[in-house]
Design a protein around this motif. Structure first.
Motif, PDB file in Angstrom:
ATOM      1  N   ASN A   1      -7.065   0.869   3.140  1.00 33.56           N
ATOM      2  CA  ASN A   1      -6.556  -0.230   2.318  1.00 33.56           C
ATOM      3  C   ASN A   1      -7.688  -0.980   1.630  1.00 33.56           C
ATOM      4  O   ASN A   1      -7.568  -1.350   0.457  1.00 33.56           O
ATOM      5  CB  ASN A   1      -5.702  -1.178   3.156  1.00 33.56           C
ATOM      6  N   ILE A   2      -8.773  -1.219   2.347  1.00 28.75           N
ATOM      7  CA  ILE A   2      -9.922  -1.904   1.740  1.00 28.75           C
ATOM      8  C   ILE A   2     -10.455  -1.080   0.575  1.00 28.75           C
ATOM      9  O   ILE A   2     -10.688  -1.602  -0.519  1.00 28.75           O
ATOM     10  CB  ILE A   2     -11.024  -2.188   2.774  1.00 28.75           C
ATOM     11  N   LEU A   3     -10.621   0.227   0.777  1.00 26.99           N
ATOM     12  CA  LEU A   3     -11.154   1.075  -0.293  1.00 26.99           C
ATOM     13  C   LEU A   3     -10.186   1.196  -1.470  1.00 26.99           C
ATOM     14  O   LEU A   3     -10.622   1.318  -2.613  1.00 26.99           O
ATOM     15  CB  LEU A   3     -11.528   2.455   0.246  1.00 26.99           C
ATOM     16  N   ALA A   4      -8.896   1.134  -1.214  1.00 25.91           N
ATOM     17  CA  ALA A   4      -7.929   1.165  -2.321  1.00 25.91           C
ATOM     18  C   ALA A   4      -8.069  -0.085  -3.190  1.00 25.91           C
ATOM     19  O   ALA A   4      -8.026   0.000  -4.421  1.00 25.91           O
ATOM     20  CB  ALA A   4      -6.503   1.289  -1.781  1.00 25.91           C
ATOM     21  N   VAL A   5      -8.266  -1.244  -2.561  1.00 21.09           N
ATOM     22  CA  VAL A   5      -8.457  -2.482  -3.330  1.00 21.09           C
ATOM     23  C   VAL A   5      -9.831  -2.472  -3.993  1.00 21.09           C
ATOM     24  O   VAL A   5      -9.981  -2.909  -5.142  1.00 21.09           O
ATOM     25  CB  VAL A   5      -8.260  -3.728  -2.439  1.00 21.09           C
ATOM     26  N   VAL A   6     -10.856  -1.956  -3.304  1.00 15.85           N
ATOM     27  CA  VAL A   6     -12.193  -1.831  -3.897  1.00 15.85           C
ATOM     28  C   VAL A   6     -12.110  -0.978  -5.155  1.00 15.85           C
ATOM     29  O   VAL A   6     -12.667  -1.323  -6.196  1.00 15.85           O
ATOM     30  CB  VAL A   6     -13.203  -1.233  -2.886  1.00 15.85           C
ATOM     31  N   GLU A   7     -11.391   0.145  -5.072  1.00 19.44           N
ATOM     32  CA  GLU A   7     -11.249   1.025  -6.228  1.00 19.44           C
ATOM     33  C   GLU A   7     -10.556   0.304  -7.383  1.00 19.44           C
ATOM     34  O   GLU A   7     -10.975   0.409  -8.535  1.00 19.44           O
ATOM     35  CB  GLU A   7     -10.461   2.274  -5.848  1.00 19.44           C
ATOM     36  N   TYR A   8      -9.506  -0.439  -7.073  1.00 19.98           N
ATOM     37  CA  TYR A   8      -8.775  -1.188  -8.101  1.00 19.98           C
ATOM     38  C   TYR A   8      -9.708  -2.164  -8.821  1.00 19.98           C
ATOM     39  O   TYR A   8      -9.767  -2.198 -10.049  1.00 19.98           O
ATOM     40  CB  TYR A   8      -7.604  -1.934  -7.460  1.00 19.98           C
ATOM     41  N   VAL A   9     -10.434  -2.961  -8.046  1.00 26.51           N
ATOM     42  CA  VAL A   9     -11.336  -3.960  -8.636  1.00 26.51           C
ATOM     43  C   VAL A   9     -12.462  -3.271  -9.403  1.00 26.51           C
ATOM     44  O   VAL A   9     -12.815  -3.688 -10.510  1.00 26.51           O
ATOM     45  CB  VAL A   9     -11.891  -4.902  -7.544  1.00 26.51           C
ATOM     46  N   SER A  10     -13.003  -2.202  -8.844  1.00 28.71           N
ATOM     47  CA  SER A  10     -14.104  -1.488  -9.496  1.00 28.71           C
ATOM     48  C   SER A  10     -13.671  -0.896 -10.835  1.00 28.71           C
ATOM     49  O   SER A  10     -14.394  -0.995 -11.836  1.00 28.71           O
ATOM     50  CB  SER A  10     -14.616  -0.378  -8.578  1.00 28.71           C
ATOM     51  N   GLN A  11     -12.503  -0.282 -10.878  1.00 24.72           N
ATOM     52  CA  GLN A  11     -12.015   0.301 -12.127  1.00 24.72           C
ATOM     53  C   GLN A  11     -11.739  -0.781 -13.168  1.00 24.72           C
ATOM     54  O   GLN A  11     -12.082  -0.620 -14.343  1.00 24.72           O
ATOM     55  CB  GLN A  11     -10.754   1.131 -11.873  1.00 24.72           C
ATOM     56  N   SER A  12     -11.131  -1.870 -12.736  1.00 29.68           N
ATOM     57  CA  SER A  12     -10.837  -2.971 -13.664  1.00 29.68           C
ATOM     58  C   SER A  12     -12.123  -3.582 -14.199  1.00 29.68           C
ATOM     59  O   SER A  12     -12.245  -3.859 -15.395  1.00 29.68           O
ATOM     60  CB  SER A  12     -10.008  -4.047 -12.955  1.00 29.68           C
ATOM     61  N   LEU A  13     -13.072  -3.791 -13.310  1.00 32.21           N
ATOM     62  CA  LEU A  13     -14.353  -4.386 -13.704  1.00 32.21           C
ATOM     63  C   LEU A  13     -15.151  -3.427 -14.584  1.00 32.21           C
ATOM     64  O   LEU A  13     -15.809  -3.857 -15.538  1.00 32.21           O
ATOM     65  CB  LEU A  13     -15.144  -4.776 -12.461  1.00 32.21           C
ATOM     66  N   GLY A  14     -15.080  -2.142 -14.280  1.00 34.95           N
ATOM     67  CA  GLY A  14     -15.767  -1.151 -15.108  1.00 34.95           C
ATOM     68  C   GLY A  14     -15.226  -1.129 -16.531  1.00 34.95           C
ATOM     69  O   GLY A  14     -15.984  -1.090 -17.505  1.00 34.95           O
ATOM     70  N   LEU A  15     -13.913  -1.185 -16.644  1.00 32.89           N
ATOM     71  CA  LEU A  15     -13.284  -1.211 -17.971  1.00 32.89           C
ATOM     72  C   LEU A  15     -13.652  -2.488 -18.715  1.00 32.89           C
ATOM     73  O   LEU A  15     -14.053  -2.444 -19.882  1.00 32.89           O
ATOM     74  CB  LEU A  15     -11.771  -1.088 -17.837  1.00 32.89           C
ATOM     75  N   GLN A  16     -13.550  -3.629 -18.042  1.00 36.85           N
ATOM     76  CA  GLN A  16     -13.855  -4.901 -18.694  1.00 36.85           C
ATOM     77  C   GLN A  16     -15.328  -4.988 -19.092  1.00 36.85           C
ATOM     78  O   GLN A  16     -15.659  -5.438 -20.181  1.00 36.85           O
ATOM     79  CB  GLN A  16     -13.487  -6.076 -17.787  1.00 36.85           C
ATOM     80  N   GLY A  17     -16.223  -4.557 -18.188  1.00 35.50           N
ATOM     81  CA  GLY A  17     -17.653  -4.564 -18.507  1.00 35.50           C
ATOM     82  C   GLY A  17     -17.960  -3.687 -19.709  1.00 35.50           C
ATOM     83  O   GLY A  17     -18.743  -4.059 -20.591  1.00 35.50           O
ATOM     84  N   SER A  18     -17.327  -2.526 -19.774  1.00 38.46           N
ATOM     85  CA  SER A  18     -17.519  -1.623 -20.900  1.00 38.46           C
ATOM     86  C   SER A  18     -17.039  -2.260 -22.202  1.00 38.46           C
ATOM     87  O   SER A  18     -17.693  -2.147 -23.247  1.00 38.46           O
ATOM     88  CB  SER A  18     -16.767  -0.318 -20.634  1.00 38.46           C
ATOM     89  N   VAL A  19     -15.903  -2.953 -22.144  1.00 38.73           N
ATOM     90  CA  VAL A  19     -15.373  -3.634 -23.331  1.00 38.73           C
ATOM     91  C   VAL A  19     -16.338  -4.718 -23.798  1.00 38.73           C
ATOM     92  O   VAL A  19     -16.619  -4.845 -24.991  1.00 38.73           O
ATOM     93  CB  VAL A  19     -13.975  -4.227 -23.048  1.00 38.73           C
ATOM     94  N   TRP A  20     -16.870  -5.510 -22.855  1.00 37.11           N
ATOM     95  CA  TRP A  20     -17.814  -6.567 -23.230  1.00 37.11           C
ATOM     96  C   TRP A  20     -19.048  -5.977 -23.908  1.00 37.11           C
ATOM     97  O   TRP A  20     -19.519  -6.491 -24.921  1.00 37.11           O
ATOM     98  CB  TRP A  20     -18.246  -7.369 -22.015  1.00 37.11           C
ATOM     99  N   MET A  21     -19.579  -4.903 -23.363  1.00 37.91           N
ATOM    100  CA  MET A  21     -20.786  -4.292 -23.932  1.00 37.91           C
ATOM    101  C   MET A  21     -20.503  -3.665 -25.284  1.00 37.91           C
ATOM    102  O   MET A  21     -21.327  -3.730 -26.187  1.00 37.91           O
ATOM    103  CB  MET A  21     -21.355  -3.274 -22.948  1.00 37.91           C
ATOM    104  N   GLN A  22     -19.330  -3.089 -25.419  1.00 40.92           N
ATOM    105  CA  GLN A  22     -18.939  -2.504 -26.700  1.00 40.92           C
ATOM    106  C   GLN A  22     -18.729  -3.602 -27.738  1.00 40.92           C
ATOM    107  O   GLN A  22     -19.103  -3.443 -28.902  1.00 40.92           O
ATOM    108  CB  GLN A  22     -17.677  -1.684 -26.512  1.00 40.92           C
ATOM    109  N   GLU A  23     -18.123  -4.715 -27.321  1.00 41.03           N
ATOM    110  CA  GLU A  23     -17.878  -5.827 -28.247  1.00 41.03           C
ATOM    111  C   GLU A  23     -19.182  -6.388 -28.795  1.00 41.03           C
ATOM    112  O   GLU A  23     -19.249  -6.815 -29.943  1.00 41.03           O
ATOM    113  CB  GLU A  23     -17.091  -6.927 -27.545  1.00 41.03           C
ATOM    114  N   LEU A  24     -20.217  -6.380 -27.973  1.00 37.25           N
ATOM    115  CA  LEU A  24     -21.512  -6.890 -28.422  1.00 37.25           C
ATOM    116  C   LEU A  24     -22.403  -5.793 -28.994  1.00 37.25           C
ATOM    117  O   LEU A  24     -23.585  -6.018 -29.218  1.00 37.25           O
ATOM    118  CB  LEU A  24     -22.224  -7.603 -27.267  1.00 37.25           C
ATOM    119  N   ALA A  25     -21.826  -4.617 -29.205  1.00 39.38           N
ATOM    120  CA  ALA A  25     -22.534  -3.485 -29.803  1.00 39.38           C
ATOM    121  C   ALA A  25     -23.810  -3.146 -29.048  1.00 39.38           C
ATOM    122  O   ALA A  25     -24.824  -2.822 -29.637  1.00 39.38           O
ATOM    123  CB  ALA A  25     -22.829  -3.758 -31.280  1.00 39.38           C
ATOM    124  N   ASP A  26     -23.738  -3.207 -27.713  1.00 45.98           N
ATOM    125  CA  ASP A  26     -24.876  -2.842 -26.878  1.00 45.98           C
ATOM    126  C   ASP A  26     -24.568  -1.484 -26.242  1.00 45.98           C
ATOM    127  O   ASP A  26     -24.281  -1.384 -25.044  1.00 45.98           O
ATOM    128  CB  ASP A  26     -25.110  -3.927 -25.815  1.00 45.98           C
TER     129      ASP A  26
END
Length: 187
Positions: free
Chosen positions: A86-111
């Motif tokens: 259960n811990i790893l399932a929630v870790v995966e959820y947060v990691s995937q969401s954060l990975g997507l959001q981080g990628s969007v932020w970096m793309q938005e700033l053209a980095d």
């Protein structure tokens, strides 16, 4: 030892780190009555995260570490047993969401260079990571040190993710006592 009452809404994570704070604090308006820069922007917009940020690049991370209390609090709030799966399932959820959001932020700033490094480091399957339960914290550290202007967005993202995982529409409520991997792809 007394049993915990069902109506007791004490949240371990909130008890340790305090309840989530609002995105725009009315006290910040000050005596002049002026709102802080960006306060009138649409709060759902990613762009408003870059309007006002920390100006001190040496500031240490003020976002609490997620492992283990964040995950314990989420599982408890959803009535799920505290198991490694259960811990790893929630870790995966947060990691995937954060990975997507981080990628969007970096793309938005053209980095694109930083985005490529970020994706190379964190886009691998969770089970290939030696620090799998710490991956979201490592992602936060990466984004925190990347740009000071990302910090308000990072804080807001974590508050929203925590509220979403514990809210009435949480995907975690759709499963029995054992959470499966891949919940993030169903959200």
């Amino acid at each position: 030892m007394s049993r915990r009452r069902p109506q007791d809404s004490t949240d371990l994570y909130a008890k340790l780190y305090g309840p989530p704070k609002p995105a725009v604090d009315p006290a910040q308006a000050g005596a002049s009555g002026r709102q802080p820069v960006g306060a009138d922007l649409d709060t759902d917009s990613v762009s408003n995260f870059w309007v006002e940020g920390d100006r001190d690049p040496t500031k240490t991370r003020d976002v609490p570490y997620l492992y283990p209390y964040f995950y314990h609090a989420v599982l408890f709030a959803n009535g799920k047993p505290l198991t490694a799966q259960n811990i790893l399932a929630v870790v995966e959820y947060v990691s995937q969401s954060l990975g997507l959001q981080g990628s969007v932020w970096m793309q938005e700033l053209a980095d694109e260079r930083t985005r490529t490094v970020f994706m190379d480091r964190f886009a691998t399957p969770l089970d290939t990571d030696d620090r799998r339960e710490h991956r979201p914290d490592d992602q936060i550290d990466f984004i925190w040190s990347w740009r000071t202007t990302a910090r308000p967005g990072l804080r807001q993202f974590l508050q929203q993710t925590y509220a979403h995982l514990n809210g009435p529409t949480s995907q975690l409520k759709n499963y029995g006592p054992d959470l499966p991997f891949g919940i993030w792809s169903r959200d």
